[in-house]
Design an enzyme around this catalytic site. Sequence first.
Site, short mmCIF file in Angstrom:
data_model
loop_
_atom_site.label_atom_id
_atom_site.label_comp_id
_atom_site.label_asym_id
_atom_site.label_seq_id
_atom_site.Cartn_x
_atom_site.Cartn_y
_atom_site.Cartn_z
NE ARG A 72 -4.24 -1.55 0.16
CZ ARG A 72 -4.30 -2.72 -0.48
NH1 ARG A 72 -3.28 -3.14 -1.21
NH2 ARG A 72 -5.39 -3.46 -0.40
CD GLU A 123 -3.34 2.61 -5.42
OE1 GLU A 123 -4.31 1.87 -5.60
OE2 GLU A 123 -2.26 2.22 -4.98
CG HIS A 142 -3.43 -1.50 -6.35
ND1 HIS A 142 -3.76 -0.77 -5.24
CD2 HIS A 142 -3.39 -2.79 -5.93
CE1 HIS A 142 -3.92 -1.58 -4.20
NE2 HIS A 142 -3.70 -2.83 -4.60
C1 GLV Z 1 -4.74 -5.92 -3.28
O1 GLV Z 1 -4.06 -4.95 -3.12
C2 GLV Z 1 -5.48 -6.55 -2.23
O2 GLV Z 1 -5.49 -6.05 -1.09
O3 GLV Z 1 -6.09 -7.58 -2.52
#
Ligand code: GLV
Length: 300
Positions: A212, A241, A260
């Site tokens: 993150r 994001e 991501h």
């Molecule tokens: C992806 O970032 C998730 O948390 O599944």
Amino acid sequence: MNIWMGPGLLPAAGLHDELAGCEGLLCLLTDRIDASLIEANPQLRFIASMSVGVDHIDVKAATARGIVVGNTPGVLVETTADASFALLLAAARRLVEADRFVRGGHWRVENAWSPEFFTGKDVAGATLGIVGLGEVGQAVARRAAGFGMKVLAWNRTPRNVPGVEAVELDELLAASDFVSINLALGEETRNLIDERRLALMKRDAVLVNTSRGGIVDEQALADALSHDRLAAAGLDVFEREPVPEDHPLLSLPNVVATPHIGSATEATRIKMADMAALNMLEALRGEPMPHCVNPEVYPS
Ligand code: GLV
Ligand code: GLV
């Protein structure tokens, strides 16, 4: 049942409206489930997120109201570790910069091949520091072993993993050629890699983050990368994001940025969707959620 079919993300106000009267919510990591949304929906009994991270959900507020929160652990571990390693290799060997060079016609124009041309960093034999030795961190360590890397790791509660040397975080940052962040975002980990800690890293080190964005101070990272206090970064996650186009990190050639996509393989996304759906169905049937992050809501 209300289903958002897009296009694009469901705006926050839309979520507010769609949720009215619903007992359950199956959401994505892009949906912000904050305390005010939870309080506005006293009929809500469960939330199943198609993600392993639940930092987009105010779990404390949900727990206080007895709302069950589910996630999708396990199934994305190997896929996300692959993504960490892909970013690590791409940043080490300047793959994206080199690709832009070729496509931009510069190779032909400059006829450049020289001994120093696009030199990067060796991964084989280097020291990798893993910040967060959970399932993904351990999967990254297995990949590193194949590259003959020395592996250090820090975890908030120390873990004994064969082939991995447990060290303090500051020691890890000072000793590693590559640092991979594989940690959930929470109150204790927000801004964990701050200006002081970035300054501990080797000048020729590479930072990789598939967890993150909020774990790293992005301004301090951009400063370090632009002043040769850090070699490169591979980033799949950002504090905000989608990351704004004018973000200082995106103007740097030594940053590899992806949107991501750590768990983004078709097979893994299907497993995550199935798992989130199963969580929701079991909760609807009044059964315990198979993958629950706040099991304390169930009477013991
Ligand atoms: C992806 O970032 C998730 O948390 O599944
Ligand atoms: C590299 O391509 C070499 O031939 O040394």
